[in-house]
Design an enzyme around this catalytic site. Structure first.
Site, mmCIF file in Angstrom:
data_model
loop_
_atom_site.group_PDB
_atom_site.id
_atom_site.type_symbol
_atom_site.label_atom_id
_atom_site.label_comp_id
_atom_site.label_asym_id
_atom_site.label_seq_id
_atom_site.Cartn_x
_atom_site.Cartn_y
_atom_site.Cartn_z
ATOM 1 C CG ASN A 46 -10.912 15.903 51.968
ATOM 2 O OD1 ASN A 46 -11.881 16.625 52.163
ATOM 3 N ND2 ASN A 46 -9.758 16.355 51.523
ATOM 4 C CD GLN A 47 -12.899 16.468 58.990
ATOM 5 O OE1 GLN A 47 -12.505 17.629 58.965
ATOM 6 N NE2 GLN A 47 -13.010 15.773 60.109
#
Length: 169
Positions: A46-47
């Site tokens: 997840n960024q």
């Protein structure tokens, strides 16, 4: 039936914010990795932490979770989700069934300095906008999802997420 994943009830995380928050970033419902860890955006692909860090000019993704939360609090950023609980097989928003919603419409009353709500992804935006309605003092911002399931290039996501900088200390 080996390997079949069953739909199960998922209960979200509590809000994380100081009383002087000016911005809340609202997701839909944490994924299984985040729920298991009891941490927002815990999945390694997840960024989120890179995107928020890029918007505020800090390398948040290299810090411990506790330090990340401290830095967000210092910047007057709160975290929460629009969905309090739901049935879901896996972690994808498309699999959410029978959602119960958090009372995000009350944020503007509980946080008098709140200036913006940013929705992390399409599900959060659609649900959050419906819950919050229109309010002249509050800016509503739709962001591309920080999830790896959103295949938009990081640079393109970061360009859109950069709007958050104007709402933080």
């Amino acid at each position: 039936m080996g390997g079949e994943r069953t739909e199960s009830a998922k209960i979200g995380l509590p809000p994380v914010a100081r009383a002087d928050a000016t911005l809340f970033i609202l997701g839909s419902l944490p994924g299984d990795v985040s729920l298991s860890a009891q941490r927002y955006y815990a999945h390694p692909t997840n960024q989120f932490w890179r995107l928020v860090g890029s918007a505020v000019g800090e390398d948040l993704d290299v810090l411990s979770y506790e330090e990340r939360l401290r830095r967000l609090a210092d910047r007057r950023i709160g975290l929460w989700d629009v969905i309090a609980s739901a049935s879901r097989r896996g972690s994808l928003d498309q699999a959410i069934r029978s959602p119960a919603h958090n009372q995000v419409e009350r944020l503007r009353h509980k946080f008098p300095e709140l200036r913006a709500l940013a929705f992390n992804g399409a599900t959060a935006a659609a649900t959050g906008r419906r819950l919050v309605g229109v309010h002249e003092r509050l800016r509503l911002i739709d962001l591309p999802s920080s999830s790896a399931a959103n295949t938009l290039l990081f640079a393109e996501k970061a360009r859109v997420w950069a709007v958050l900088a104007q709402f933080v200390a």
